[in-house]
Design a protein around this motif. Structure first.
Motif, PDB file in Angstrom:
ATOM      1  N   GLU A  18       0.825  -1.203   0.000  1.00 55.10           N
ATOM      2  CA  GLU A  18       0.000   0.000   0.000  1.00 55.10           C
ATOM      3  C   GLU A  18       0.870   1.269   0.000  1.00 55.10           C
ATOM      4  OE1 GLU A  18      -0.522  -2.589   2.024  1.00 55.10           O
ATOM      5  OE2 GLU A  18      -2.383  -3.345   1.126  1.00 55.10           O
ATOM      6  N   ALA A  19       2.002   1.202   0.696  1.00 57.60           N
ATOM      7  CA  ALA A  19       2.914   2.356   0.729  1.00 57.60           C
ATOM      8  C   ALA A  19       3.454   2.645  -0.667  1.00 57.60           C
ATOM      9  CB  ALA A  19       4.060   2.095   1.698  1.00 57.60           C
ATOM     10  N   LEU A  20       3.735   1.602  -1.430  1.00 61.55           N
ATOM     11  CA  LEU A  20       4.202   1.780  -2.802  1.00 61.55           C
ATOM     12  C   LEU A  20       3.120   2.422  -3.660  1.00 61.55           C
ATOM     13  CD1 LEU A  20       5.965  -1.659  -3.064  1.00 61.55           C
ATOM     14  CD2 LEU A  20       7.123   0.491  -3.518  1.00 61.55           C
ATOM     15  N   GLU A  21       1.879   2.004  -3.455  1.00 59.09           N
ATOM     16  CA  GLU A  21       0.765   2.571  -4.219  1.00 59.09           C
ATOM     17  C   GLU A  21       0.582   4.046  -3.900  1.00 59.09           C
ATOM     18  OE1 GLU A  21      -2.748   0.306  -3.550  1.00 59.09           O
ATOM     19  OE2 GLU A  21      -1.916  -1.562  -4.357  1.00 59.09           O
ATOM     20  N   ILE A  22       0.635   4.383  -2.605  1.00 59.38           N
ATOM     21  CA  ILE A  22       0.451   5.773  -2.179  1.00 59.38           C
ATOM     22  C   ILE A  22       1.532   6.666  -2.784  1.00 59.38           C
ATOM     23  CG2 ILE A  22       0.577   7.314  -0.178  1.00 59.38           C
ATOM     24  CD1 ILE A  22      -0.758   5.032   1.440  1.00 59.38           C
ATOM     25  N   LYS A  23       2.756   6.140  -2.820  1.00 52.94           N
ATOM     26  CA  LYS A  23       3.877   6.918  -3.350  1.00 52.94           C
ATOM     27  C   LYS A  23       4.004   6.785  -4.864  1.00 52.94           C
ATOM     28  CE  LYS A  23       6.631   6.790   0.906  1.00 52.94           C
ATOM     29  NZ  LYS A  23       5.535   6.426   1.825  1.00 52.94           N
ATOM     30  N   LYS A  24       3.066   6.025  -5.473  1.00 52.36           N
ATOM     31  CA  LYS A  24       3.017   5.832  -6.925  1.00 52.36           C
ATOM     32  C   LYS A  24       4.323   5.250  -7.462  1.00 52.36           C
ATOM     33  CE  LYS A  24      -0.422   9.489  -7.518  1.00 52.36           C
ATOM     34  NZ  LYS A  24      -0.778  10.785  -8.132  1.00 52.36           N
ATOM     35  N   LEU A  25       4.808   4.222  -6.757  1.00 51.74           N
ATOM     36  CA  LEU A  25       6.031   3.539  -7.143  1.00 51.74           C
ATOM     37  C   LEU A  25       5.711   2.141  -7.654  1.00 51.74           C
ATOM     38  CD1 LEU A  25       8.230   4.552  -4.082  1.00 51.74           C
ATOM     39  CD2 LEU A  25       8.558   5.334  -6.431  1.00 51.74           C
ATOM     40  N   ALA A  26       6.602   1.612  -8.468  1.00 49.21           N
ATOM     41  CA  ALA A  26       6.416   0.259  -8.992  1.00 49.21           C
ATOM     42  C   ALA A  26       6.539  -0.759  -7.867  1.00 49.21           C
ATOM     43  CB  ALA A  26       7.460  -0.024 -10.077  1.00 49.21           C
ATOM     44  N   MET A  27       5.826  -1.866  -7.996  1.00 50.85           N
ATOM     45  CA  MET A  27       5.876  -2.911  -6.982  1.00 50.85           C
ATOM     46  C   MET A  27       7.285  -3.527  -6.906  1.00 50.85           C
ATOM     47  SD  MET A  27       3.178  -3.349  -5.208  1.00 50.85           S
ATOM     48  CE  MET A  27       2.293  -1.797  -5.206  1.00 50.85           C
ATOM     49  N   LEU A  28       7.670  -3.913  -5.707  1.00 54.27           N
ATOM     50  CA  LEU A  28       8.947  -4.585  -5.483  1.00 54.27           C
ATOM     51  C   LEU A  28       8.710  -6.072  -5.261  1.00 54.27           C
ATOM     52  CD1 LEU A  28      10.569  -2.079  -2.943  1.00 54.27           C
ATOM     53  CD2 LEU A  28      11.274  -2.432  -5.321  1.00 54.27           C
ATOM     54  N   SER A  29       9.661  -6.878  -5.683  1.00 45.63           N
ATOM     55  CA  SER A  29       9.555  -8.316  -5.459  1.00 45.63           C
ATOM     56  C   SER A  29      10.490  -8.729  -4.329  1.00 45.63           C
ATOM     57  CB  SER A  29       9.936  -9.085  -6.733  1.00 45.63           C
ATOM     58  OG  SER A  29      11.317  -8.909  -7.023  1.00 45.63           O
ATOM     59  N   LYS A  30      10.225  -9.896  -3.770  1.00 47.99           N
ATOM     60  CA  LYS A  30      11.095 -10.434  -2.724  1.00 47.99           C
ATOM     61  C   LYS A  30      12.515 -10.613  -3.256  1.00 47.99           C
ATOM     62  CE  LYS A  30      11.737 -14.421   0.328  1.00 47.99           C
ATOM     63  NZ  LYS A  30      11.185 -15.711   0.798  1.00 47.99           N
ATOM     64  N   GLU A  31      12.623 -11.028  -4.502  1.00 49.32           N
ATOM     65  CA  GLU A  31      13.938 -11.255  -5.113  1.00 49.32           C
ATOM     66  C   GLU A  31      14.733  -9.948  -5.189  1.00 49.32           C
ATOM     67  OE1 GLU A  31      11.048 -12.513  -6.252  1.00 49.32           O
ATOM     68  OE2 GLU A  31      11.548 -14.534  -5.500  1.00 49.32           O
ATOM     69  N   GLN A  32      14.057  -8.841  -5.499  1.00 49.61           N
ATOM     70  CA  GLN A  32      14.740  -7.543  -5.534  1.00 49.61           C
ATOM     71  C   GLN A  32      15.292  -7.173  -4.158  1.00 49.61           C
ATOM     72  OE1 GLN A  32      11.285  -5.530  -7.549  1.00 49.61           O
ATOM     73  NE2 GLN A  32      12.918  -4.353  -8.542  1.00 49.61           N
ATOM     74  N   ILE A  33      14.516  -7.458  -3.127  1.00 47.23           N
ATOM     75  CA  ILE A  33      14.940  -7.146  -1.757  1.00 47.23           C
ATOM     76  C   ILE A  33      16.142  -7.995  -1.371  1.00 47.23           C
ATOM     77  CG2 ILE A  33      14.255  -7.067   0.662  1.00 47.23           C
ATOM     78  CD1 ILE A  33      12.753  -5.072  -1.023  1.00 47.23           C
ATOM     79  N   LEU A  34      16.072  -9.281  -1.648  1.00 41.98           N
ATOM     80  CA  LEU A  34      17.173 -10.195  -1.307  1.00 41.98           C
ATOM     81  C   LEU A  34      18.461  -9.781  -2.010  1.00 41.98           C
ATOM     82  CD1 LEU A  34      15.351 -13.664  -1.497  1.00 41.98           C
ATOM     83  CD2 LEU A  34      15.935 -12.363   0.550  1.00 41.98           C
ATOM     84  N   GLU A  35      18.343  -9.441  -3.278  1.00 41.17           N
ATOM     85  CA  GLU A  35      19.522  -9.044  -4.046  1.00 41.17           C
ATOM     86  C   GLU A  35      20.096  -7.727  -3.529  1.00 41.17           C
ATOM     87  OE1 GLU A  35      20.849  -7.995  -8.663  1.00 41.17           O
ATOM     88  OE2 GLU A  35      18.828  -8.738  -8.244  1.00 41.17           O
ATOM     89  N   ALA A  36      19.218  -6.782  -3.202  1.00 38.59           N
ATOM     90  CA  ALA A  36      19.671  -5.473  -2.745  1.00 38.59           C
ATOM     91  C   ALA A  36      20.446  -5.567  -1.434  1.00 38.59           C
ATOM     92  CB  ALA A  36      18.481  -4.528  -2.579  1.00 38.59           C
ATOM     93  N   PHE A  37      19.949  -6.370  -0.499  1.00 39.59           N
ATOM     94  CA  PHE A  37      20.595  -6.494   0.807  1.00 39.59           C
ATOM     95  C   PHE A  37      21.754  -7.485   0.783  1.00 39.59           C
ATOM     96  CE2 PHE A  37      16.781  -4.325   2.086  1.00 39.59           C
ATOM     97  CZ  PHE A  37      17.143  -3.606   3.198  1.00 39.59           C
ATOM     98  N   GLY A  38      21.840  -8.273  -0.296  1.00 41.53           N
ATOM     99  CA  GLY A  38      22.936  -9.226  -0.417  1.00 41.53           C
ATOM    100  C   GLY A  38      22.889 -10.315   0.626  1.00 41.53           C
ATOM    101  N   ARG A  39      21.666 -10.746   0.950  1.00 40.31           N
ATOM    102  CA  ARG A  39      21.512 -11.739   2.020  1.00 40.31           C
ATOM    103  C   ARG A  39      20.355 -12.674   1.673  1.00 40.31           C
ATOM    104  NH1 ARG A  39      22.217 -10.803   8.478  1.00 40.31           N
ATOM    105  NH2 ARG A  39      21.446 -12.857   9.085  1.00 40.31           N
ATOM    106  N   GLN A  40      20.671 -13.891   1.311  1.00 37.82           N
ATOM    107  CA  GLN A  40      19.645 -14.822   0.848  1.00 37.82           C
ATOM    108  C   GLN A  40      18.789 -15.405   1.972  1.00 37.82           C
ATOM    109  OE1 GLN A  40      18.707 -15.513  -2.424  1.00 37.82           O
ATOM    110  NE2 GLN A  40      20.026 -13.718  -2.698  1.00 37.82           N
ATOM    111  N   ASP A  41      19.267 -15.321   3.218  1.00 38.63           N
ATOM    112  CA  ASP A  41      18.466 -15.841   4.343  1.00 38.63           C
ATOM    113  C   ASP A  41      17.574 -14.758   4.937  1.00 38.63           C
ATOM    114  OD1 ASP A  41      20.420 -14.272   5.507  1.00 38.63           O
ATOM    115  OD2 ASP A  41      20.737 -15.609   7.212  1.00 38.63           O
ATOM    116  N   LEU A  42      17.490 -13.615   4.280  1.00 38.80           N
ATOM    117  CA  LEU A  42      16.671 -12.510   4.743  1.00 38.80           C
ATOM    118  C   LEU A  42      15.197 -12.899   4.729  1.00 38.80           C
ATOM    119  CD1 LEU A  42      16.893  -9.391   5.429  1.00 38.80           C
ATOM    120  CD2 LEU A  42      16.352  -8.997   3.022  1.00 38.80           C
ATOM    121  N   LEU A  43      14.480 -12.612   5.824  1.00 40.59           N
ATOM    122  CA  LEU A  43      13.036 -12.822   5.867  1.00 40.59           C
ATOM    123  C   LEU A  43      12.354 -11.552   5.372  1.00 40.59           C
ATOM    124  CD1 LEU A  43      12.616 -14.538   9.365  1.00 40.59           C
ATOM    125  CD2 LEU A  43      12.649 -15.630   7.115  1.00 40.59           C
TER     126      LEU A  43
END
Length: 451
Positions: A383-408
């Motif tokens: 919902e925060a992404l919608e309010i800010k009119k940003l594209a949806m993020l995927s779990k894979e994008q988050i994992l790659e960005a933080f460089g941590r595959q065990d990230l919850l």
């Protein structure tokens, strides 16, 4: 003076309204949404608008000025009416400058630590009963409001935010203060919605250094190489005082600060906070507090609200909430808790809540920021992404960005709260970092989940 606040409910705006009300100004205001604690505090002083919304009829020629909050848009009906009447319109920082033209202005800036440093300075001055005017970004123990304005005080201490002043004034707030004494804690790219490149963001700090009154003082963190380059390069005729992280050690969970009089136990912890302390000491000395008096006072400083704020502790468990949201703040905060509690399992939770943190190109700045934690969790709301009119993020994008595959990764507030509710808290240090509230998390309930 008769003043009208457009968007009176904001954290900063309502504090300024209360401060001016206490000073004897006649205050009115409007807003389309007012939340706690602003609502109760405005109501107590008789400043809460009777009805939410924007009402052009509140704007008349009888007003001496209008103060425009950042929350109000450029097409706000009250703002349009004020322009039609030719009324003087101030942004929040503009009006603070008007109130401090005849004072010595002390401005604390930087991408991180400015609220904590400002709070430290105020704590020390208050401890030694030295009265100053001020504006700080967090509620402090012993202070009724976050803004205090008088006619008599010689100094005004201002937290210098680099974000824009208002919808019709695109200058960063700290460009308007023209400090006599200034501090910069460091530069780490932020607010990419208005500063889309690091170079543009960095330029704002160059302008700030050049805005210091000739003959004034800049206190700066020499551990930041980019900041040091800016200070070295300025042609402004100012005195330059560098500071760095002081020596310290941790003994049985207590941070001991190395001082000329020996080890001093202090309430705060973390290298970043010790660095902040060093900068605050310089500023206090420039404001007339000697080094020994500074150390006496700072030993009782427990921190600013939501800055490594301890919300629960037993012999085996400690839980903190922290306002950290930008990459540099997250990195420093996680390292601090890891260092302070080496024998506890660190669980670091971060909410991606700001425009910058929810933008794919900026997410990479978080690389390795959660690595010191044994377990790391990221929450964000679609919902925060919608309010800010940003594209949806995927779990894979988050994992790659933080460089941590065990990230919850959680995108559902109830599921995240279930994770916290069912967590085994024994021998844990839990860190909850957010500039929001994880989709409605009531932090006080965590005590019940643990016990």
């Amino acid at each position: 003076m008769n003043l009208h606040f457009i968007a009176i409910g904001g954290s900063a705006m309502h504090n300024l309204a209360l401060a001016l009300h206490q000073k004897g100004f006649r205050i009115t205001g409007s807003d389309d949404a007012i939340f706690e604690p602003s609502k109760s505090r405005l109501k107590k002083s008789g400043l809460l608008p009777e009805t939410l919304g924007w009402f052009p009829e509140k704007i008349s020629a009888n007003l001496d000025a209008v103060i425009l909050g950042m929350h109000a848009k450029a097409d706000n009906p009250e703002l349009v009416k004020a322009k039609e009447l030719g009324l003087k319109i101030y942004s929040y920082p503009e009006f603070l400058f008007e109130q401090s033209k005849n004072k010595t202005r002390v401005v604390i800036g930087g991408s991180h630590g400015k609220t904590t440093i400002t709070s430290m300075i105020l704590h020390v001055l208050h401890y030694h009963e030295k009265e100053v005017d001020f504006m700080v970004g967090a509620q402090l123990e012993g202070f009724d409001t976050m803004v205090h304005l008088t006619e008599k005080n010689d100094f005004i201490l201002l937290e210098g935010d680099e974000y824009l002043s208002s919808a019709i004034d695109k200058r960063p707030k700290f460009h308007l203060y023209k400090p006599n004494i200034a501090l910069l804690s460091g530069i780490a790219w932020d607010h990419i919605n208005v500063f889309p490149a690091y170079e543009i963001y960095e330029e704002q700090f160059k302008i700030f250094v050049d805005s210091i009154i000739s003959g004034g003082i800049i206190v700066y963190n020499e551990e930041d190489p980019e900041l040091t380059k800016i200070v070295d390069a300025t042609t402004n005729q100012i005195r330059k005082h560098a500071y760095h992280t002081p020596n310290y050690r941790i003994e049985d969970g207590v941070t001991m600060l190395d001082t000329p009089e020996g080890d001093l136990p202090i309430e705060i912890f973390g290298a970043h906070n010790l660095n902040n302390l060093s900068g605050a000491k310089w500023i206090c000395q420039h404001m007339g507090v000697d080094e020994n008096d500074f150390y006496e006072a700072i030993s009782t400083f427990k921190g600013a609200s939501k800055r490594l704020e301890k919300i629960y502790e037993t012999g085996t468990t400690v839980v903190f909430k922290d306002f950290a949201h930008s990459p540099s703040k997250v990195t420093a905060t996680v390292k601090a808790v890891r260092e302070q509690y080496p024998n506890k399992e660190l669980i670091a939770c971060l909410e991606l809540h700001t425009y910058s943190s929810l933008t794919p190109e900026f997410l990479k700045e978080y690389k390795n920021s959660l690595d010191p934690a044994a377990k790391a969790v990221v929450f964000y709301s679609p919902e925060a992404l919608e309010i800010k009119k940003l594209a949806m993020l995927s779990k894979e994008q988050i994992l790659e960005a933080f460089g941590r595959q065990d990230l919850l990764v959680y995108t559902n507030a109830e599921e995240f709260q279930t994770y916290l509710r069912t967590l085994d808290y024994s021998e844990k240090a839990v860190l909850l970092m957010s500039s929001g509230n994880y989709g409605g998390l009531k932090f006080e309930e965590i005590k019940d989940w643990i016990s």
